[in-house]
Design a protein around this motif. Sequence first.
Motif, PDB file in Angstrom:
ATOM      1  N   THR A 199       0.773  -1.260  -0.387  1.00 53.93           N
ATOM      2  CA  THR A 199       0.598  -0.244  -0.572  1.00 53.93           C
ATOM      3  C   THR A 199       0.606   0.933   0.128  1.00 53.93           C
ATOM      4  O   THR A 199       2.120   1.309   0.218  1.00 53.93           O
ATOM      5  CB  THR A 199      -0.758  -0.510   1.310  1.00 53.93           C
ATOM      6  OG1 THR A 199       0.390  -0.164   2.263  1.00 53.93           O
ATOM      7  CG2 THR A 199      -2.141  -1.358   0.780  1.00 53.93           C
ATOM      8  N   ASN A 205       2.354   5.137   1.016  1.00 58.91           N
ATOM      9  CA  ASN A 205       2.414   5.508   2.254  1.00 58.91           C
ATOM     10  C   ASN A 205       1.213   6.379   1.927  1.00 58.91           C
ATOM     11  O   ASN A 205       1.059   7.605   0.803  1.00 58.91           O
ATOM     12  CB  ASN A 205       3.962   6.483   2.387  1.00 58.91           C
ATOM     13  CG  ASN A 205       4.572   5.738   2.013  1.00 58.91           C
ATOM     14  OD1 ASN A 205       4.240   4.725   2.927  1.00 58.91           O
ATOM     15  ND2 ASN A 205       5.789   5.634   1.910  1.00 58.91           N
ATOM     16  N   THR A 206       1.194   6.729   3.773  1.00 65.69           N
ATOM     17  CA  THR A 206      -0.519   7.695   3.099  1.00 65.69           C
ATOM     18  C   THR A 206      -0.003   9.537   4.155  1.00 65.69           C
ATOM     19  O   THR A 206       0.444   8.910   4.059  1.00 65.69           O
ATOM     20  CB  THR A 206      -1.744   7.327   3.690  1.00 65.69           C
ATOM     21  OG1 THR A 206      -1.576   6.868   5.156  1.00 65.69           O
ATOM     22  CG2 THR A 206      -2.818   5.916   3.865  1.00 65.69           C
ATOM     23  N   LYS A 253      -1.006  12.388   5.974  1.00 63.40           N
ATOM     24  CA  LYS A 253      -1.201  12.945   7.141  1.00 63.40           C
ATOM     25  C   LYS A 253      -2.767  13.984   6.769  1.00 63.40           C
ATOM     26  O   LYS A 253      -2.815  14.339   5.951  1.00 63.40           O
ATOM     27  CB  LYS A 253      -0.768  13.771   8.086  1.00 63.40           C
ATOM     28  CG  LYS A 253      -1.052  14.314   9.383  1.00 63.40           C
ATOM     29  CD  LYS A 253       0.112  14.708  10.565  1.00 63.40           C
ATOM     30  CE  LYS A 253      -0.270  14.926  11.451  1.00 63.40           C
ATOM     31  NZ  LYS A 253       0.322  15.464  12.586  1.00 63.40           N
ATOM     32  N   GLU A 283      -6.820   9.806  11.226  1.00 64.42           N
ATOM     33  CA  GLU A 283      -5.509   9.273  10.449  1.00 64.42           C
ATOM     34  C   GLU A 283      -6.094   7.124  11.320  1.00 64.42           C
ATOM     35  O   GLU A 283      -5.662   6.607  10.410  1.00 64.42           O
ATOM     36  CB  GLU A 283      -3.786   9.308  11.839  1.00 64.42           C
ATOM     37  CG  GLU A 283      -3.924  10.896  11.325  1.00 64.42           C
ATOM     38  CD  GLU A 283      -2.047  11.194  11.853  1.00 64.42           C
ATOM     39  OE1 GLU A 283      -1.662  10.358  12.596  1.00 64.42           O
ATOM     40  OE2 GLU A 283      -1.629  12.047  11.801  1.00 64.42           O
ATOM     41  N   MET A 284      -6.540   7.807  12.105  1.00 69.05           N
ATOM     42  CA  MET A 284      -6.711   5.512  12.299  1.00 69.05           C
ATOM     43  C   MET A 284      -7.216   5.716  11.856  1.00 69.05           C
ATOM     44  O   MET A 284      -7.740   3.929  10.966  1.00 69.05           O
ATOM     45  CB  MET A 284      -6.855   5.712  13.866  1.00 69.05           C
ATOM     46  CG  MET A 284      -7.431   4.361  14.421  1.00 69.05           C
ATOM     47  SD  MET A 284      -8.023   4.793  15.677  1.00 69.05           S
ATOM     48  CE  MET A 284      -6.973   5.151  16.846  1.00 69.05           C
ATOM     49  N   HIS A 299      -8.484   6.472   8.621  1.00 72.12           N
ATOM     50  CA  HIS A 299      -8.019   6.159   7.341  1.00 72.12           C
ATOM     51  C   HIS A 299      -7.142   5.385   7.544  1.00 72.12           C
ATOM     52  O   HIS A 299      -6.880   4.617   6.012  1.00 72.12           O
ATOM     53  CB  HIS A 299      -7.019   7.518   7.043  1.00 72.12           C
ATOM     54  CG  HIS A 299      -6.024   7.343   5.456  1.00 72.12           C
ATOM     55  ND1 HIS A 299      -7.629   7.414   4.518  1.00 72.12           N
ATOM     56  CD2 HIS A 299      -4.748   7.282   4.980  1.00 72.12           C
ATOM     57  CE1 HIS A 299      -6.041   7.911   2.994  1.00 72.12           C
ATOM     58  NE2 HIS A 299      -4.795   6.969   3.737  1.00 72.12           N
ATOM     59  N   ARG A 300      -6.009   4.870   7.841  1.00 73.11           N
ATOM     60  CA  ARG A 300      -5.319   2.914   8.119  1.00 73.11           C
ATOM     61  C   ARG A 300      -6.326   2.725   7.712  1.00 73.11           C
ATOM     62  O   ARG A 300      -6.587   1.294   7.218  1.00 73.11           O
ATOM     63  CB  ARG A 300      -4.744   2.716   9.352  1.00 73.11           C
ATOM     64  CG  ARG A 300      -3.503   4.482   9.392  1.00 73.11           C
ATOM     65  CD  ARG A 300      -2.105   3.983  10.434  1.00 73.11           C
ATOM     66  NE  ARG A 300      -2.885   3.634  11.898  1.00 73.11           N
ATOM     67  CZ  ARG A 300      -3.222   4.932  12.493  1.00 73.11           C
ATOM     68  NH1 ARG A 300      -2.648   6.475  12.211  1.00 73.11           N
ATOM     69  NH2 ARG A 300      -3.002   4.822  13.645  1.00 73.11           N
ATOM     70  N   PHE A 301      -7.593   2.130   8.593  1.00 72.41           N
ATOM     71  CA  PHE A 301      -8.407   1.033   8.526  1.00 72.41           C
ATOM     72  C   PHE A 301      -9.373   0.905   7.551  1.00 72.41           C
ATOM     73  O   PHE A 301      -9.032  -0.047   6.885  1.00 72.41           O
ATOM     74  CB  PHE A 301     -10.013   1.750   9.822  1.00 72.41           C
ATOM     75  CG  PHE A 301     -10.595   0.578   9.611  1.00 72.41           C
ATOM     76  CD1 PHE A 301     -10.567  -0.785   9.464  1.00 72.41           C
ATOM     77  CD2 PHE A 301     -12.048   1.533   9.005  1.00 72.41           C
ATOM     78  CE1 PHE A 301     -11.801  -1.554   9.768  1.00 72.41           C
ATOM     79  CE2 PHE A 301     -13.154  -0.380   8.853  1.00 72.41           C
ATOM     80  CZ  PHE A 301     -13.056  -0.611   9.062  1.00 72.41           C
ATOM     81  N   ASN A 318      -7.898   2.231   4.160  1.00 72.80           N
ATOM     82  CA  ASN A 318      -6.529   1.389   3.829  1.00 72.80           C
ATOM     83  C   ASN A 318      -7.186  -0.323   4.079  1.00 72.80           C
ATOM     84  O   ASN A 318      -6.818  -0.433   2.982  1.00 72.80           O
ATOM     85  CB  ASN A 318      -5.942   1.964   4.465  1.00 72.80           C
ATOM     86  CG  ASN A 318      -4.579   1.579   2.742  1.00 72.80           C
ATOM     87  OD1 ASN A 318      -4.614   2.365   1.446  1.00 72.80           O
ATOM     88  ND2 ASN A 318      -3.545   1.383   3.585  1.00 72.80           N
ATOM     89  N   PHE A 319      -6.849  -0.338   5.540  1.00 75.40           N
ATOM     90  CA  PHE A 319      -7.021  -1.773   5.463  1.00 75.40           C
ATOM     91  C   PHE A 319      -8.073  -2.816   5.225  1.00 75.40           C
ATOM     92  O   PHE A 319      -7.607  -3.970   4.355  1.00 75.40           O
ATOM     93  CB  PHE A 319      -6.419  -2.202   7.236  1.00 75.40           C
ATOM     94  CG  PHE A 319      -7.252  -3.376   7.914  1.00 75.40           C
ATOM     95  CD1 PHE A 319      -6.342  -4.478   7.671  1.00 75.40           C
ATOM     96  CD2 PHE A 319      -8.994  -4.050   7.866  1.00 75.40           C
ATOM     97  CE1 PHE A 319      -7.114  -5.950   7.527  1.00 75.40           C
ATOM     98  CE2 PHE A 319      -9.330  -4.690   8.327  1.00 75.40           C
ATOM     99  CZ  PHE A 319      -8.000  -6.613   8.818  1.00 75.40           C
ATOM    100  N   ASN A 376       3.247  -7.932  14.567  1.00 79.49           N
ATOM    101  CA  ASN A 376       4.051  -7.388  13.232  1.00 79.49           C
ATOM    102  C   ASN A 376       5.728  -7.402  13.438  1.00 79.49           C
ATOM    103  O   ASN A 376       6.644  -7.908  12.337  1.00 79.49           O
ATOM    104  CB  ASN A 376       3.891  -5.300  14.063  1.00 79.49           C
ATOM    105  CG  ASN A 376       3.391  -4.245  13.521  1.00 79.49           C
ATOM    106  OD1 ASN A 376       2.492  -4.730  13.054  1.00 79.49           O
ATOM    107  ND2 ASN A 376       3.153  -3.119  14.402  1.00 79.49           N
TER     108      ASN A 376
END
Length: 288
Positions: A16, A18-19, A21, A78-79, A81-83, A85-86, A123
């Motif tokens: 993926t 990089n996103t 901010k 941001e959280m 956006h990450r979700f 993206n997941f 991780n």
Amino acid sequence: MAQIVLPSCSLSNTSTANTSKIFGSKLKFSGNKQTQYRSNLALILKASGDAPGLTQELTSNKQKSVVETQNGSDLFNEMKHRFLNFKKHNYQENLECYQNLAKGQSPKFLVISCADSRVCPSNILGFHPGDAFLVRNVANLVPPFESPPFETKAALEFSVNTLEVPNILVIGHSCCGGIRALMSMQDEVNSSSFIRSWVVVGKNARLSTKAVASNLSFDQQCRHCEKESVNRSLSNLLTYPWIEERVKKGELSIHGGYYDFIDCTFEKWSIDYQASGTFSLRNREFWS
């Protein structure tokens, strides 16, 4: 009832981008602006009459509150956006796997690791959903069977007796704050500290470390205890009758690990259980 055995996810390695901010949205106020203005003006006039400088303090506090709210909004944006993206690049691209996991789980590992934010097992060791049943606590400790009903014991019972995991892995790590608290605590001190009440579970590791490493610096003693506490936890696992029974039958293997995040190395070892009730370490590996 027969247990549903499902394979864990072997997720695709889609990369993926990089996103960037995402900044929080500005605060929105509701209500009649004129009424709000009059209310604020009345407050300012009253404050001016109460004490010199209070108006400036109120304004400063209001500005500080706005900044803090925006920063909090940034974190959750941001959280979010990450979700999303997941969901797009992981969940939807492996939909069949996640649908199977919704029917049940059959993990290959029970992993007991520290709650430290720097040492997430998924991780570090690349666990996918369904691979490992994770238990995280301060200093990655396993209490003995004859001890108060800690939540770690409930997780052991469920993962071993219900999920029937074939492997238990206890992972220690470098610079562990819980171990430093254990090594720093004073003997025979009555304390209401929750931390002390928990890390005292590792007191035998502390005593052993003091006995063999008393000539070393405090930091070196802590490092020794970080590994010794893992072995003590492995020993404590065998105090649970249903764990010992499955180990004797060869249905369950017990392993220790140590993650050094200073130089990113990992040590792994297993225990060889003897009929006499003792065990020795075997299959020690060093990954660097």
